[in-house]
Design a protein around this motif. Structure first.
Motif, mmCIF file in Angstrom:
data_model
loop_
_atom_site.group_PDB
_atom_site.id
_atom_site.type_symbol
_atom_site.label_atom_id
_atom_site.label_comp_id
_atom_site.label_asym_id
_atom_site.label_seq_id
_atom_site.Cartn_x
_atom_site.Cartn_y
_atom_site.Cartn_z
ATOM 1 N N UNK A 130 0.824 -1.210 0.000
ATOM 2 C CA UNK A 130 0.000 0.000 0.000
ATOM 3 C C UNK A 130 0.858 1.259 0.000
ATOM 4 N N UNK A 131 2.024 1.227 0.656
ATOM 5 C CA UNK A 131 2.917 2.378 0.592
ATOM 6 C C UNK A 131 3.534 2.530 -0.798
ATOM 7 N N UNK A 132 3.684 1.416 -1.503
ATOM 8 C CA UNK A 132 4.187 1.469 -2.868
ATOM 9 C C UNK A 132 3.194 2.166 -3.784
ATOM 10 N N UNK A 133 1.945 2.202 -3.374
ATOM 11 C CA UNK A 133 0.892 2.842 -4.168
ATOM 12 C C UNK A 133 0.780 4.338 -3.892
ATOM 13 N N UNK A 134 1.671 4.876 -3.065
ATOM 14 C CA UNK A 134 1.671 6.313 -2.782
ATOM 15 C C UNK A 134 2.715 7.014 -3.655
ATOM 16 N N UNK A 135 2.628 8.339 -3.780
ATOM 17 C CA UNK A 135 3.592 9.064 -4.623
ATOM 18 C C UNK A 135 5.047 8.873 -4.198
ATOM 19 N N UNK A 136 5.301 8.718 -2.895
ATOM 20 C CA UNK A 136 6.681 8.563 -2.418
ATOM 21 C C UNK A 136 7.238 7.184 -2.743
ATOM 22 N N UNK A 137 6.364 6.195 -2.809
ATOM 23 C CA UNK A 137 6.811 4.849 -3.119
ATOM 24 C C UNK A 137 7.613 4.216 -1.995
ATOM 25 N N UNK A 138 8.234 3.086 -2.294
ATOM 26 C CA UNK A 138 9.014 2.326 -1.309
ATOM 27 C C UNK A 138 10.332 1.882 -1.943
ATOM 28 N N UNK A 139 11.410 2.018 -1.202
ATOM 29 C CA UNK A 139 12.729 1.564 -1.663
ATOM 30 C C UNK A 139 12.900 0.097 -1.244
ATOM 31 N N UNK A 140 12.304 -0.786 -2.003
ATOM 32 C CA UNK A 140 12.245 -2.206 -1.644
ATOM 33 C C UNK A 140 13.622 -2.835 -1.453
ATOM 34 N N UNK A 141 14.619 -2.384 -2.199
ATOM 35 C CA UNK A 141 15.939 -3.014 -2.161
ATOM 36 C C UNK A 141 16.990 -2.156 -1.467
ATOM 37 N N UNK A 142 16.558 -1.142 -0.723
ATOM 38 C CA UNK A 142 17.482 -0.279 0.023
ATOM 39 C C UNK A 142 18.259 -1.127 1.039
ATOM 40 N N UNK A 143 19.572 -0.949 1.223
ATOM 41 C CA UNK A 143 20.417 0.106 0.633
ATOM 42 C C UNK A 143 21.105 -0.292 -0.675
ATOM 43 N N UNK A 144 20.802 -1.491 -1.205
ATOM 44 C CA UNK A 144 21.395 -1.878 -2.486
ATOM 45 C C UNK A 144 20.964 -0.937 -3.594
ATOM 46 N N UNK A 145 19.731 -0.475 -3.512
ATOM 47 C CA UNK A 145 19.218 0.490 -4.475
ATOM 48 C C UNK A 145 18.377 1.527 -3.736
ATOM 49 N N UNK A 146 18.606 2.794 -4.040
ATOM 50 C CA UNK A 146 17.862 3.875 -3.412
ATOM 51 C C UNK A 146 16.687 4.332 -4.267
ATOM 52 N N UNK A 147 16.377 3.571 -5.299
ATOM 53 C CA UNK A 147 15.284 3.914 -6.197
ATOM 54 C C UNK A 147 13.953 3.536 -5.557
ATOM 55 N N UNK A 148 13.032 4.491 -5.481
ATOM 56 C CA UNK A 148 11.699 4.226 -4.951
ATOM 57 C C UNK A 148 10.846 3.585 -6.037
ATOM 58 N N UNK A 149 10.199 2.502 -5.675
ATOM 59 C CA UNK A 149 9.299 1.823 -6.599
ATOM 60 C C UNK A 149 7.884 2.331 -6.331
#
Length: 214
Positions: free
Chosen positions: A191-210
């Protein structure tokens, strides 16, 4: 995503589990408690868990959880004192409700107190060799000091939470607790992934918000 949404989804998961698995009142209460707590646990990070997200009903929710947990704990203690029978599932439900109500505060004092509770749970788990309690205590002690939507909102945290759920299921010998814990935690991340901020699922390997929605 609002705390009310996370909580409602968690309760829904718990109710579904209570209907799916062999039903008893104690089991149902535990499924709902584990699912609800799991659905909110990623937001243990930062200075506030639910205060700003529950809006006008936050105070009522906190009070119901706090005093509901206290009342249930008193009942469990009375039965133990009177009959020397410890209802482990009810005790766990009482503790989770109280902790959830207590941590729905804000500020550094809240973080310190929550970490102390987590440390106490961790210590008790180590002294009694209770695996799930060790993992849970460690999570609760550390999470409040992490950046919001940081490590608690990752695939790694979901895996760790699933391991805690599996250890709890093994301890209680109650089928489905692990699945309920994973489903509750996963619902929060989705549900947080469905928000504008998204979620960094693979942090800290990747800082990209999904993000599912933009």
């Amino acid at each position: 995503m609002k705390g009310t949404t996370h909580l409602a989804i968690g309760v829904g998961i718990g109710l579904a589990a209570a209907a799916y698995y062999p039903f008893t009142p104690n089991n149902a209460a535990l499924y709902i408690t584990v699912a609800a707590f799991s659905s909110l646990s990623p937001d243990l990070d930062g200075n506030s868990m639910l205060s700003s997200k529950l809006g006008k009903v936050s105070k009522l929710v906190r009070e119901l959880l706090l005093w509901g947990g206290v009342a249930l704990a008193i009942g469990v203690a009375y039965v133990y004192y009177d009959q020397r029978i410890l209802h482990q599932q009810l005790a766990l439900t009482a503790g989770a409700a109280f902790l959830l109500g207590f941590i729905a505060k804000e500020g550094s004092i809240r973080n310190i107190l929550v970490s102390l509770i987590g440390g106490a749970v961790l210590y008790w788990g180590m002294m009694n060799n209770i695996t799930w309690m060790i993992g849970f205590g460690l999570f609760v002690a550390i999470a409040p000091w992490m950046h919001h939507r940081g490590l608690t909102h990752t695939l790694w945290a979901l895996i760790a939470w699933g391991a805690i759920g599996a250890a709890l299921e093994s301890e209680l010998q109650l089928e489905g607790i692990s699945n309920v814990a994973i489903a509750g935690y996963l619902s929060h991340l989705i549900t947080d992934t469905m928000t504008p901020a998204g979620v960094k699922w693979l942090y800290p390997l990747s800082k990209k918000s999904i993000k599912i929605m933009h």
